[in-house]
Design an enzyme around this catalytic site. Structure first.
Site, PDB file in Angstrom:
ATOM      1  N   ARG A 266       0.888  -1.157   0.000  1.00 21.84           N
ATOM      2  CA  ARG A 266       0.000   0.000   0.000  1.00 21.84           C
ATOM      3  C   ARG A 266       0.931   1.212   0.000  1.00 21.84           C
ATOM      4  NH1 ARG A 266      -3.470  -3.624   3.161  1.00 21.84           N
ATOM      5  NH2 ARG A 266      -5.265  -4.014   1.843  1.00 21.84           N
TER       6      ARG A 266
ATOM      7  N   ASP B 293     -15.849  -7.186  -3.877  1.00 22.52           N
ATOM      8  CA  ASP B 293     -16.554  -5.934  -3.600  1.00 22.52           C
ATOM      9  C   ASP B 293     -16.579  -4.973  -4.797  1.00 22.52           C
ATOM     10  OD1 ASP B 293     -13.839  -5.435  -3.564  1.00 22.52           O
ATOM     11  OD2 ASP B 293     -13.876  -4.187  -1.771  1.00 22.52           O
TER      12      ASP B 293
HETATM   13  P1  ADP Z   1      -7.198  -2.263  -2.944  1.00 22.94           P
HETATM   14  O1  ADP Z   1      -6.619  -1.998  -4.276  1.00 22.94           O
HETATM   15  O2  ADP Z   1      -7.158  -3.719  -2.575  1.00 22.94           O
HETATM   16  O3  ADP Z   1      -8.567  -1.628  -2.779  1.00 22.94           O
HETATM   17  P2  ADP Z   1      -6.043  -0.131  -1.320  1.00 22.94           P
HETATM   18  O4  ADP Z   1      -7.328   0.588  -1.171  1.00 22.94           O
HETATM   19  O5  ADP Z   1      -5.183  -0.267  -0.128  1.00 22.94           O
HETATM   20  O6  ADP Z   1      -6.238  -1.629  -1.842  1.00 22.94           O
HETATM   21  O7  ADP Z   1      -5.229   0.577  -2.484  1.00 22.94           O
HETATM   22  C1  ADP Z   1      -3.985   0.079  -2.908  1.00 22.94           C
HETATM   23  C2  ADP Z   1      -3.100   1.214  -3.327  1.00 22.94           C
HETATM   24  O8  ADP Z   1      -3.697   1.894  -4.438  1.00 22.94           O
HETATM   25  C3  ADP Z   1      -2.910   2.303  -2.287  1.00 22.94           C
HETATM   26  O9  ADP Z   1      -1.936   1.995  -1.339  1.00 22.94           O
HETATM   27  C4  ADP Z   1      -2.463   3.473  -3.145  1.00 22.94           C
HETATM   28  O10 ADP Z   1      -1.124   3.359  -3.528  1.00 22.94           O
HETATM   29  C5  ADP Z   1      -3.351   3.274  -4.382  1.00 22.94           C
HETATM   30  N1  ADP Z   1      -4.546   4.106  -4.206  1.00 22.94           N
HETATM   31  C6  ADP Z   1      -5.624   3.862  -3.444  1.00 22.94           C
HETATM   32  N2  ADP Z   1      -6.492   4.891  -3.456  1.00 22.94           N
HETATM   33  C7  ADP Z   1      -5.937   5.833  -4.258  1.00 22.94           C
HETATM   34  C8  ADP Z   1      -6.301   7.151  -4.656  1.00 22.94           C
HETATM   35  N3  ADP Z   1      -7.447   7.701  -4.246  1.00 22.94           N
HETATM   36  N4  ADP Z   1      -5.468   7.834  -5.470  1.00 22.94           N
HETATM   37  C9  ADP Z   1      -4.314   7.273  -5.913  1.00 22.94           C
HETATM   38  N5  ADP Z   1      -3.897   6.050  -5.552  1.00 22.94           N
HETATM   39  C10 ADP Z   1      -4.689   5.325  -4.739  1.00 22.94           C
HETATM   40  O1  F6P Z   2      -9.414  -5.906   0.844  1.00 25.68           O
HETATM   41  C1  F6P Z   2      -8.947  -7.150   1.224  1.00 25.68           C
HETATM   42  C2  F6P Z   2      -8.860  -7.261   2.710  1.00 25.68           C
HETATM   43  O2  F6P Z   2      -8.421  -8.577   2.977  1.00 25.68           O
HETATM   44  C3  F6P Z   2     -10.119  -6.948   3.496  1.00 25.68           C
HETATM   45  O3  F6P Z   2     -11.055  -7.981   3.472  1.00 25.68           O
HETATM   46  C4  F6P Z   2      -9.563  -6.669   4.861  1.00 25.68           C
HETATM   47  O4  F6P Z   2     -10.418  -5.846   5.595  1.00 25.68           O
HETATM   48  C5  F6P Z   2      -8.285  -5.961   4.552  1.00 25.68           C
HETATM   49  O5  F6P Z   2      -7.898  -6.373   3.249  1.00 25.68           O
HETATM   50  C6  F6P Z   2      -7.173  -6.241   5.512  1.00 25.68           C
HETATM   51  O6  F6P Z   2      -6.068  -5.518   5.118  1.00 25.68           O
HETATM   52  P1  F6P Z   2      -4.569  -5.645   5.674  1.00 25.68           P
HETATM   53  O7  F6P Z   2      -3.765  -6.222   4.564  1.00 25.68           O
HETATM   54  O8  F6P Z   2      -4.177  -4.235   5.940  1.00 25.68           O
HETATM   55  O9  F6P Z   2      -4.596  -6.477   6.884  1.00 25.68           O
END
Ligand code: ADP
Ligand code: F6P
Length: 319
Positions: free
Chosen positions: A72, A129
């Site tokens: 992340r 999701d």
């Molecule tokens: P997922 O892709 O599983 O939903 P995250 O929400 O943690 O996981 O997002 C993964 C990465 O994508 C973040 O750590 C960031 O680098 C990038 N990201 C998420 N949201 C944004 C955003 N609003 N703008 C730019 N990059 C983003």
């Molecule tokens: O989005 C995938 C997920 O496994 C969610 O179901 C959960 O809430 C979250 O990631 C946990 O994230 P982390 O890797 O920060 O423990």
């Protein structure tokens, strides 16, 4: 289109490796060069790119986790960070980026595409999701992991005639709880998409007991609250011995199911085809067993529909 890159981002999901393999092999099959990027957007900003050939993805189709690692990255959320990332891609001569991740990763892909990078997103998350696709890569494997755990918990719950609250992942999406609840024969399913009355739940548990049920399995999605707290409440109100189990990150590991491997392979292949057709800013999904693609913005704007039919079937069958 000569050179593409691939990364995995956000929470890992079983099947990400199969998706990476499909992207790499399909690209090579079509005469493209491929770069792998380590540690998602963080690795991209740090220039962690390396050339991939056919053997870079040998023996990974069946492996859980992601060989590219994932991360992340807060810096990528800032325009400056994304500019750095886009410049790195330019310096390596990369024309397009395939991102395997969830909605956060897709948002990142959408934003970097505004800086001239062609992007395609593949849905890699156990949560299921994403509204635009019926299934995400990793969901089926995680579901099977949960069901395996639920079946084991049922044995001990029955022996002790206890209530068992099982907390599964899914902050905003109750699909894991819903599908595992149905497939695991749960007495109740508690998900963020549905209203939840603790006392109604206790009533259902007591009614089940009166009907002669040997156990009471409650599938709880993490987004609704903690299993420990709910178990305590149930025990206080019903006077039935109750145990909480939080499955946690176990759900994210393990070899992908055949179904996830097939899904990831189909989606990875389509990502490359889209790039060869000159498409950008698209996400790949599956609808009615057909691989489809959609504009990232449109996909992210879609509202998820909860499957009320499954929820009602599960409730009726747990009678
Ligand atoms: P997922 O892709 O599983 O939903 P995250 O929400 O943690 O996981 O997002 C993964 C990465 O994508 C973040 O750590 C960031 O680098 C990038 N990201 C998420 N949201 C944004 C955003 N609003 N703008 C730019 N990059 C983003
Ligand atoms: O989005 C995938 C997920 O496994 C969610 O179901 C959960 O809430 C979250 O990631 C946990 O994230 P982390 O890797 O920060 O423990």
């Amino acid at each position: 289109m000569k050179k593409i890159a691939v990364l995995t981002s956000g929470g890992d999901a079983p099947g990400m490796n199969a998706a990476v393999r499909a992207v790499v092999r399909m690209a090579l099959h079509n005469g493209l060069e491929v770069m792998g990027i380590k540690r998602g957007y963080a690795g991209l900003i740090n220039g962690e790119l390396f050339k991939m050939d056919r053997s870079s993805v040998s023996d990974i189709i069946q492996r859980g986790g992601t060989i590219l690692r994932t991360a992340r990255c807060e810096e990528f959320k800032q325009e400056e960070g994304r500019k750095k990332a886009a410049n790195i891609l330019k310096a390596y001569g990369v024309d397009a980026l395939v991102v395997v991740g969830g909605d956060g990763s897709f948002t990142g892909a959408k934003l970097i595409s505004k800086l001239g990078v062609k992007t395609i997103g593949l849905p890699g998350t156990i949560d299921n999701d994403l509204a635009y696709t019926d299934y995400t890569i990793g969901f089926d494997t995680a579901l099977n992991t949960v069901i395996d755990a639920v079946n084991k918990l049922r044995d001990t719950s029955t022996s002790h005639e206890r209530v068992s609250v099982v907390e599964v992942m899914g902050r905003h999406c109750g699909d894991l709880a819903l599908y595992a609840g149905l497939a695991g024969g749960a007495e109740a399913i508690v998900v963020p998409e549905k209203g939840f009355d603790k006392d109604e739940l206790c009533k259902t548990i007591l009614e089940g007991k009166a009907k002669g049920k040997m156990h009471n399995l409650i599938l709880l999605a993490e987004g609704v609250g903690g299993a420990d707290e709910l178990a305590k409440h149930i025990e206080e109100v019903t006077s039935l011995e109750t145990r909480a189990t939080i499955l946690g990150h176990i759900q994210r590991g393990g070899s992908p199911s055949a179904s996830d491997i097939v899904l990831a392979s189909r989606m990875g292949a389509r990502a490359v085809e889209l790039l060869l057709e000159g498409k950008t800013c698209r996400v790949v999904g599956i609808k009615n067993n057909e691989i489809m693609d959609m504009d990232i913005d449109e996909a992210l704007a879609m509202e998820r529909k909860f499957d009320n039919e499954l929820y009602d079937i599960a409730a009726a069958l747990s009678y």
